[in-house]
Write an enzyme that holds these catalytic residues in place. Structure first.
Site, PDB file in Angstrom:
ATOM      1  N   HIS A  15      58.691  37.381  46.866  1.00  0.00           N
ATOM      2  CA  HIS A  15      58.407  38.733  46.345  1.00  0.00           C
ATOM      3  C   HIS A  15      57.611  38.667  45.034  1.00  0.00           C
ATOM      4  O   HIS A  15      57.710  39.558  44.195  1.00  0.00           O
ATOM      5  CB  HIS A  15      59.708  39.513  46.105  1.00  0.00           C
ATOM      6  CG  HIS A  15      60.618  39.553  47.288  1.00  0.00           C
ATOM      7  ND1 HIS A  15      60.421  40.408  48.352  1.00  0.00           N
ATOM      8  CD2 HIS A  15      61.717  38.817  47.594  1.00  0.00           C
ATOM      9  CE1 HIS A  15      61.372  40.219  49.253  1.00  0.00           C
ATOM     10  NE2 HIS A  15      62.164  39.246  48.821  1.00  0.00           N
ATOM     11  N   SER A  57      30.600  35.218  33.898  1.00  0.00           N
ATOM     12  CA  SER A  57      30.371  36.660  33.771  1.00  0.00           C
ATOM     13  C   SER A  57      29.013  36.892  33.119  1.00  0.00           C
ATOM     14  O   SER A  57      28.578  36.112  32.263  1.00  0.00           O
ATOM     15  CB  SER A  57      31.474  37.289  32.921  1.00  0.00           C
ATOM     16  OG  SER A  57      31.124  38.595  32.524  1.00  0.00           O
ATOM     17  N   LYS A  81      34.500  33.789  30.516  1.00  0.00           N
ATOM     18  CA  LYS A  81      35.030  33.906  31.871  1.00  0.00           C
ATOM     19  C   LYS A  81      34.599  32.734  32.756  1.00  0.00           C
ATOM     20  O   LYS A  81      33.469  32.276  32.705  1.00  0.00           O
ATOM     21  CB  LYS A  81      34.562  35.211  32.532  1.00  0.00           C
ATOM     22  CG  LYS A  81      35.092  36.484  31.899  1.00  0.00           C
ATOM     23  CD  LYS A  81      36.578  36.641  32.126  1.00  0.00           C
ATOM     24  CE  LYS A  81      36.912  36.918  33.574  1.00  0.00           C
ATOM     25  NZ  LYS A  81      36.369  38.178  34.086  1.00  0.00           N
ATOM     26  N   GLU A  84      37.595  33.984  46.009  1.00  0.00           N
ATOM     27  CA  GLU A  84      37.540  35.424  46.238  1.00  0.00           C
ATOM     28  C   GLU A  84      36.699  35.763  47.464  1.00  0.00           C
ATOM     29  O   GLU A  84      37.029  36.663  48.246  1.00  0.00           O
ATOM     30  CB  GLU A  84      37.010  36.127  44.989  1.00  0.00           C
ATOM     31  CG  GLU A  84      37.981  36.053  43.813  1.00  0.00           C
ATOM     32  CD  GLU A  84      37.378  36.538  42.515  1.00  0.00           C
ATOM     33  OE1 GLU A  84      36.209  37.004  42.523  1.00  0.00           O
ATOM     34  OE2 GLU A  84      38.051  36.454  41.467  1.00  0.00           O
TER      35      GLU A  84
END
Length: 829
Positions: free
Chosen positions: A164, A285, A291, A298
């Site tokens: 969970h 980025s 970043k 992804e």
């Protein structure tokens, strides 16, 4: 306009042209040109079938022309010189149009006789997908393989396990990796199970009602190397279940990739900091310099939706179709192509991500908190005799006390624990050890070190079944290496300096003395391998060969060398017989020819390597020049002797010993769904009593025994040894010096034999055993007869005649290697 319509396969009853937009809407060449190679293969097979009808639709000349034209068509596609014309509606019309341009429409126009694009496109799609699934399997094995490597490398690192998305229990980070590896193993199994259903032949079904010219569909199946023939022509032309099933397997695989990617994305955040992707699979980025985004992960997560969409869209197309072919089925190609491309790229990217992944064990340790051992606390009380349901509540009360007091669970005092349950004792502190916690989860599939290593080994077995045959084939190198090197060794100056000048007879005796003990132990090998198993007989033979080869390496005189070669020969007879038997029994029927060919390929490769090793060491000034090859053989033999006991037993041997459960385990490793019939046959083998020599001449097996004996004796008496031993003399007679003669006789012939074996390996499962044996026998006989005729007519004494003899020797060697050497042992069994 009517003339334009005649150019279309279906244009005969039309007089008006097609609307340009409709033409664009209808055409599929822009994407189905991927099928060009399999379309050519299917057309060649169909042309052959048309030449075999009664009466033949195609003459032998027409068949030859069609094959020639189709070969050129494929070459043009491969060289990117194929010119697409405006009327080319799809790959099938484009290829047939170009074929008729090359060979003329009077012949090219016959190819489509009895064939419909309905059965043609269904066949092409299946052929294409079979190759694609094989590639997917290879890439997926790569993903599982790198996961097991990393799991083994990172086995010491403990991290939080989650349910969970809440911290739950400590686990080894390797356990997390293997969880995903097992999901991928399920995908691997599904891909393998898919192959037999894809490999069903529609060709010969016509448009829907069948072929009116009674083409031999079994011939078509064999030519295209498919496993089954479609049982109903209506179903065959319209069946796209294999596409739907492939899309489902791809979708589920992408779901597993997506879930793995999601976990790694979360673990790579600064909040976790457990892992970081390599620079090759990350981006930055455009505005935030700090970043480092896991874009590869992804994209993998995003691609899963694409594949699932292809599946649901195609199922929606399929659900309302009436029987047989409808144009809607054209929509089955793009989803299949797209899914295959997505899976291929995704698996390769995922392999790269895992390979370059960096982990931070200290960050993982920081995720471990004492409350994660609450279950261990409950289990501690279970071991004290309290029922788990009660200990669960007690442990929960301890957690509540920890939260109320603001003290970590592990920091509660013994008095505080006893205030909740008097059974707690001083040893409760032992519960709060994360290493101890994971080590207690020692059941199969658990997170203890032993259980994780067991999972790694199980996954390796899934991936390494092909290594069994490779290891056994390595024993062939011992035989081939000795055959290729011993003749050259005996003429080395360093050998002569050590042992003295040898007569031609003695040199031949040193070379061939290994054969007699090899033949003797070959006779007893069968009895021995039935008693101690195939693999232990291989190992024993390799040990004996290593002893003989080692003694040969250090032989102080010729007598010791001869005795040593006799010892090596005794081992050679054992491992050659047992290796051949083991390979036949361990390889599934559909791979047996290829596996046995690999054994001969190892022999042939070592034969060439043996000579070139001598060619390289001859410049050494010491006796190491001739000792080197013996030393190499000793090392290889010891490696085989050590490793072969770790191979699985032959399933047939296990069944003969009544060990059915073990036989089933081995069959699970080495067979697939396509081998179900052979699996049932093997599992029906009854335990065998002690088998003696008389049993092989009993009724029912006598014929096979005599055939095997005849073929093997005939092979040996017409074998390659005379080429390697006597051809140097023939080459000297042709006017070559001794060094050049030796080089051609051993080195060049070794290469020729290897290449002949390699070519034979490609065709061993397609051409059939008997045709290759007969064809090889005819070719070898012709070569020997021509050599005999040249010598009888004195033609061999001319300069040109001598070179013809040399050429015929090489033709004989290549033919022998590519046919008899490959197939006689296999066919006899």
């Amino acid at each position: 306009m009517a003339e334009q319509m005649k150019k279309k396969l279906w244009g005969g009853r039309f007089t008006e042209g097609t609307d340009p937009l409709m033409w664009e809407f209808n055409q599929c060449l822009s994407y189905d040109k991927k099928l060009y190679a399999v379309d050519v293969a299917g057309s060649k097979a169909y042309a052959l079938a048309l030449s075999k009808t009664s009466p033949p639709i195609l003459t032998s000349h027409e068949l030859s022309e069609i094959v020639r034209g189709l070969t050129q068509v494929q070459s043009e596609w491969e060289n990117n010189t194929f010119e697409i014309k405006q009327d080319d509606e799809d790959i099938h019309t484009a290829n047939e149009r170009r074929l008729s341009e090359i060979i003329g429409s009077d012949i090219g126009g016959k190819l489509h006789t009895g064939r419909s694009r309905n059965d043609q496109v269904a066949t092409d799609m299946r052929l294409w997908l079979i190759k694609e699934v094989a590639q997917d399997i290879e890439w997926l094995q790569g993903v599982i393989g790198i996961l097991t490597v990393k799991a083994e490398e990172w086995i010491d690192h403990i991290a939080a396990g989650f349910t969970h998305l809440q911290r739950a229990q400590p686990i080894r980070f390797s356990h997390f990796l293997l969880a995903h590896a097992h999901s991928f193993a399920g995908d691997l199994d599904r891909l393998r199970n898919l192959v037999p259903r894809v490999s069903t032949l529609p060709l010969g079904s016509g448009a829907l009602a069948g072929n009116p010219f009674c083409v031999d569909r079994e011939l078509l199946r064999s030519e295209l190397n498919m496993k089954n023939v479609g049982g109903n022509s209506m179903q065959s032309v319209a069946d796209r279940d294999f596409v739907a099933e492939y899309l489902f397997v791809c979708s589920l695989l992408m779901v597993h990739i997506s879930r793995f990617a999601e976990d790694l994305i979360v673990y790579s955040t600064s909040e976790f900091g457990w892992v970081v992707c390599g620079d090759a699979y990350s981006t930055g980025s455009s505005i935030m310099p700090q970043k480092k985004n896991p874009d590869a992960l992804e994209l993998l997560r995003g691609k899963s939706g694409r594949t699932m969409g292809q599946l649901s869209g195609f199922l929606a197309t399929l659900k309302g179709l009436p029987a047989t072919y409808n144009k809607d089925l054209q929509e089955s190609q793009e989803p299949m192509f797209d899914a295959a491309e997505t899976i291929g790229k995704s698996l390769r990217i995922l392999t790269g991500v895992i390979s370059t992944l960096k982990i931070f064990p200290e960050k993982m340790k920081q995720s471990l908190t004492p409350d994660m051992l609450a279950t261990d606390l409950a289990e501690y009380l279970v071991r004290k005799g309290i029922p788990f349901r009660e200990t669960h509540h007690i442990s929960g009360s301890c957690i509540r006390l920890s939260e109320q007091t603001g003290v970590p669970l592990s920091a509660l005092t013994l008095e505080q624990f006893k205030s909740i349950c008097p059974t707690f004792d001083a040893d409760v502190v032992d519960v709060f050890n994360f290493e101890t916690s994971v080590e207690r989860r020692d059941a199969a599939g658990g997170t203890s070190r032993r259980a994780v290593l067991a999972q790694i080994e199980n996954l390796k077995r899934i991936l390494e079944t092909g290594l069994y045959a490779t290891l056994v084939c390595l024993t062939g190198c011992l035989f081939g290496g000795d055959t290729g090197s011993i003749g050259s060794i005996t003429v080395m100056d360093q050998f002569v300096e050590h042992f003295g000048e040898l007569s031609e007879f003695m040199r031949g005796f040193v070379v061939s003395v290994i054969l007699l003990p090899s033949a003797v132990t070959g006779l007893v090998a069968g009895k021995l391998m039935d008693k101690i198993s195939r693999k232990y007989t291989i190992s024993l033979g390799a040990v004996i060969f290593a002893v003989g080869s080692g003694i040969s390496c250090g032989a102080p005189n010729l007598a010791v060398l001869i005795v040593a070669r006799c010892i090596a020969g005794a081992g050679e007879g054992l491992f050659l017989s047992a290796s051949t038997c083991y390979l036949c029994e361990i390889a599934p029927r559909h791979l047996r020819g290829r596996v046995m060919s690999c054994f001969q390929l190892f022999i042939s490769g070592a034969l060439a390597l043996g000579y070139f090793t001598c060619y390289g060491t001859v410049k050494m000034q010491s006796s190491f020049a001739w000792r080197t090859t013996f030393a190499m053989s000793t090392v290889v033999a010891l490696f085989c002797a050590i490793c072969t006991p770790y191979l699985p037993y032959s399933p047939r041997w296990l069944m003969s010993k009544g060990r059915r459960a073990e036989a089933e385990e081995v069959l699970n490793l080495v067979t697939g769904p396509e081998d179900e019939a052979e699996r049932k046959e093997l599992l029906a083998v009854p335990p065998a009593d002690d088998v003696g020599w008389s049993h092989i001449f009993e009724k029912g097996v006598r014929g096979r025994t005599l055939l095997g004996t005849f073929l093997n004796v005939f092979q040996m008496t017409t074998g390659i040894d005379f080429v390697l031993f006597y051809s140097p003399t023939l080459f000297v007679q042709a006017g070559l010096d001794a060094a050049t003669s030796s080089f051609i006789a051993s080195g060049v012939t070794g290469i020729v034999v290897f290449l002949g074996t390699a070519v034979g390996t490609l065709f061993v499962d397609r051409a059939g055993r008997r045709p290759m044996i007969i064809g090889g026998g005819i070719a070898m006989t012709a070569a020997l007869l021509l050599m005999g005729a040249l010598y009888a007519s004195k033609g061999a004494e001319t300069k040109g005649g001598k070179w013809v003899v040399i050429l015929l020797i090489e033709v004989f060697a290549a033919t022998f290697a590519g046919t008899w050497a490959l197939l006689v042992r296999l066919y006899a069994r």
